[in-house]
Every structure is written in C-alpha cells, then in structure tokens.
Design a protein around this motif. Structure first.
Motif, PDB file in Angstrom:
ATOM      1  N   ASP A  17       0.840  -1.204   0.000  1.00 25.47           N
ATOM      2  CA  ASP A  17       0.000   0.000   0.000  1.00 25.47           C
ATOM      3  C   ASP A  17       0.873   1.251   0.000  1.00 25.47           C
ATOM      4  O   ASP A  17       1.822   1.362   0.783  1.00 25.47           O
ATOM      5  N   ILE A  19       0.090   5.094   0.600  1.00 29.72           N
ATOM      6  CA  ILE A  19      -1.031   5.883   1.117  1.00 29.72           C
ATOM      7  C   ILE A  19      -0.656   7.356   1.214  1.00 29.72           C
ATOM      8  O   ILE A  19       0.366   7.720   1.799  1.00 29.72           O
ATOM      9  N   SER A  62      -6.356  -6.655   1.311  1.00 25.49           N
ATOM     10  CA  SER A  62      -7.513  -6.786   2.191  1.00 25.49           C
ATOM     11  C   SER A  62      -7.437  -7.985   3.137  1.00 25.49           C
ATOM     12  O   SER A  62      -7.519  -7.850   4.359  1.00 25.49           O
ATOM     13  N   VAL A 119      -3.369   4.531  -2.514  1.00 28.28           N
ATOM     14  CA  VAL A 119      -4.539   4.888  -1.709  1.00 28.28           C
ATOM     15  C   VAL A 119      -4.533   6.390  -1.447  1.00 28.28           C
ATOM     16  O   VAL A 119      -3.574   6.922  -0.879  1.00 28.28           O
ATOM     17  N   VAL A 121      -6.438   9.400   0.518  1.00 28.00           N
ATOM     18  CA  VAL A 121      -7.351   9.624   1.637  1.00 28.00           C
ATOM     19  C   VAL A 121      -7.767  11.092   1.648  1.00 28.00           C
ATOM     20  O   VAL A 121      -6.927  11.986   1.747  1.00 28.00           O
ATOM     21  N   ARG A 127     -11.335   6.605   1.529  1.00 27.56           N
ATOM     22  CA  ARG A 127     -10.157   6.181   0.788  1.00 27.56           C
ATOM     23  C   ARG A 127     -10.550   5.761  -0.615  1.00 27.56           C
ATOM     24  O   ARG A 127     -11.572   5.115  -0.825  1.00 27.56           O
ATOM     25  N   MET A 129      -8.967   3.868  -3.892  1.00 28.11           N
ATOM     26  CA  MET A 129      -7.864   2.944  -4.152  1.00 28.11           C
ATOM     27  C   MET A 129      -7.687   2.694  -5.641  1.00 28.11           C
ATOM     28  O   MET A 129      -8.659   2.500  -6.375  1.00 28.11           O
ATOM     29  N   ASP A 274      -8.645   7.937   8.526  1.00 22.58           N
ATOM     30  CA  ASP A 274      -8.469   7.144   7.308  1.00 22.58           C
ATOM     31  C   ASP A 274      -9.286   5.865   7.440  1.00 22.58           C
ATOM     32  O   ASP A 274      -9.032   5.055   8.330  1.00 22.58           O
ATOM     33  N   THR A 276      -9.306   3.396   5.454  1.00 22.04           N
ATOM     34  CA  THR A 276      -8.651   2.248   4.826  1.00 22.04           C
ATOM     35  C   THR A 276      -8.560   1.082   5.811  1.00 22.04           C
ATOM     36  O   THR A 276      -8.038   1.242   6.915  1.00 22.04           O
ATOM     37  N   ALA A 316      -3.687   0.637   7.264  1.00 17.80           N
ATOM     38  CA  ALA A 316      -4.612  -0.445   7.619  1.00 17.80           C
ATOM     39  C   ALA A 316      -4.000  -1.473   8.552  1.00 17.80           C
ATOM     40  O   ALA A 316      -4.501  -2.584   8.673  1.00 17.80           O
TER      41      ALA A 316
END
Length: 333
Positions: A17, A19, A62, A119, A121, A127, A129, A274, A276, A316
């Motif tokens: 990720d 971010i 995820s 990502v 934000v 968020r 993506m 955030d 996420t 995350a």
C-alpha cells in the motif's frame, strides 16, 4: 475433526500500500472514483504515483490486513498470496512475518512486479484505491497448500481475487478443500463494483454451501441483491441460511442469521483519519471472536473495536496491541 493449527487462513492479494492524502479536486482532476477501487496498469500506477503527495508505504491487501489484525488479537494466522522476488516482495514478506502471520507462498521469479495499491485519503477519511495487481494475479492453484487449508479453522477468501481467473481458481480450490475437511469458509465481498462484476458467482458460492460466512458493507449488500432498500437486502441475506456480518460505518453493524437480525453499535471514535482497512479489521475482530467461541454480539463488538482503532490513524495495520485493547474494553480473548 482434528484440532486446527491455525485459527484463520487468508487468501488474497499481496499488495504494497502507498497511502497519501488528497482533496476532492485532486480526485476529480485525475478522474478517480471516490471511495471505490479501480484496477490500473503499471504505466498508470507510475503516473499516479508521481502526481501524489508524500506517502506512507506499508504492506497491505484486504485479506492480509484481516489476518494481521487477527494475529494482533491473539489468533494463530496464516496467509496465501503471490509476490515477485523483488525488493517490494521481500519487504512484504518481512512485514507480514513480523506481524506473526505464517507466510510461505513461493515468490515468482519472473513476470510482473509485486503488486501495489495507491490509496488517496480525503479529509473526510474516505479512501480511494487504485490497484496495480502485478504478481498478485498470478496466484494459482499450485500455490494453495492443501495441508495448510485443512489445518485452518476458518478459511477467509478475498472477493477482489475474482478478477484474475487463475487466482479465482486458486480460491475455489481452497474452498473445496476446506469444505471437504469440515472447515468453515468466509467470503468478504470487498467492493460494490466487484460485486457488480461477480454477483452470480458470489451468490453461487453462498447457495451451494461452499461459503458459510459473508462479510459485506451496505453498498456491497445492496449490489449483491440489486435493491436500494437495506431491510429488503437484509431479508434476502437472512433467507440464504448463512452467517452474514454487514457493516454500516458509524451506524455499527448487523449480524444476520436464519434465526434473526442483531444490530450492534459502532465504537465511538474521536476523529476519523483514514477508513482504509476498516472492513478488514472488523472482519479480523469478528473472526477472532468466532474462533474463541464468543457469541455473535461479542464478535461484532470486537470487530467494531478493531475497526475503530484502525480508522483513527493512517494505514490499515493496527498501531495498538488489539488483544490488550480488547481486554481493556471488557472483551478479553
């Protein structure tokens, strides 16, 4: 049934990720769909990365977020996902193992680079993506360790994996092994656009008995049953005769079974920074409770607590020890 070596095994995209914060004007200028996930190619990833502001870089994906959250809650956890033998892949492996998650999927020696998710934000915590799957989409049936699946109490499948055909086949193989071994299979619907693409397949998994637990947010549930009315969608989910966990942001969550519907409030938060990973960590808390034989309300409260922790900072991955945090809130595991 023999005792399980792992409480939770996740199968999903192994993605780094990247971010960064952005405003709505930036999203509009880049033609980005706020709050959604869009698949992009490597060239678009490079262009968007250069346009982004300063970024936080952390291993993600995820299902990986979920199993790392479960590990923080004291579960034994494992993960199957595909990386390339490159610098990003090496960093990812170090991070996930440092989080006490078993990871042994062989890295690809050639082909596309390890995947990454850009990502963005916005100030409201939403968020957006943009995902370059890279090596992720080359996860195959050969990467599914049959013994690992059989030794896991709950096998957790990431809906995003239905995009690459080989990865979808790998998850289907894992689900069949788990079913034959008497293990539970959970599916997270991942994204409403993902549900739009694979609605019939997801419903097929549910109705064939291949999946016993479904995680969804409101928009994903509406998409699954093609209705704008929440109560109608919940009634249809209830008729599937499975366990459904539906998250509703600040409205908490709803547990759905054939016996009824149970609403559980969200944990209060000071500031949403955030979102996420909020759904990923809710699933982590819920599954942690389930593997420890907690009732559904307690499972949902642990999930809500884990989600509340994650949305109060960038990224995350939990910054607190979630097991200690749960104990401090009367939810000892």
């Amino acid at each position: 049934m023999p005792a399980s070596r792992f409480d939770v095994l996740g199968l999903g995209n192994a993605i780094v990720d990247v971010i960064s914060t952005a405003d709505d004007d930036f999203l509009a200028a880049e033609g980005l769909n706020k709050g959604g996930m869009t698949l992009i190619d490597e060239a678009r990833a490079e262009v968007l990365y250069k346009a982004m502001g300063p970024a936080t870089i952390v291993s993600g994906g995820s299902a990986a977020n979920t199993v790392i959250g479960a590990a923080s809650l004291g579960c034994t956890a494992a993960f199957i996902g595909k990386l390339k033998a490159d610098d990003a892949g090496a960093s990812y492996i170090h991070d996930i193992r440092a989080a006490k998650v078993d990871f042994s999927t062989p890295c690809a020696k050639d082909g596309p680079a390890s995947g990454r998710c850009l990502v963005l934000v916005t100030p409201d915590g939403q968020r957006t993506m943009n995902t370059f799957l890279g090596a992720c989409q080359n996860l195959s049936e050969a990467d599914v360790d049959e013994d690992l699946v059989k030794q896991s109490a709950i096998v957790y499948l990431e809906g995003y994996m239905w995009d690459p055909p080989a990865a979808k086949a790998a998850l289907a193989k894992a689900a069949k092994i788990a079913q034959a071994a008497g293990r539970q299979v959970a599916l997270t619907l991942s994204d409403s656009f993902c549900v739009d693409r694979y609605r019939d397949e997801f419903l097929g998994l549910i109705r064939s008995g291949m999946v016993q637990i479904v995680f969804a947010n409101e928009s994903e549930l509406h998409s699954l049953y093609q209705t704008a009315d929440f109560d109608t969608a919940v009634a249809q989910l209830r008729s599937e005769n499975i366990l459904g966990a539906v998250t509703r942001s600040e409205q908490g969550s709803v547990m759905v079974t054939k016996d009824g519907v149970l609403a559980v409030p969200a944990f209060p938060v000071e500031t949403v920074v955030d979102t996420t990973g909020a759904g990923d960590l809710f699933a982590a808390g819920f599954l942690a409770g389930l593997t420890k034989s907690k009732d559904l309300e307690t499972c949902a409260r642990i999930g809500a607590l884990a989600a509340a922790e994650i949305i109060q900072h960038i990224g995350a991955r939990p910054l607190a020890n979630l097991r200690q945090l749960a104990a401090q809130n009367g939810l000892a595991l």
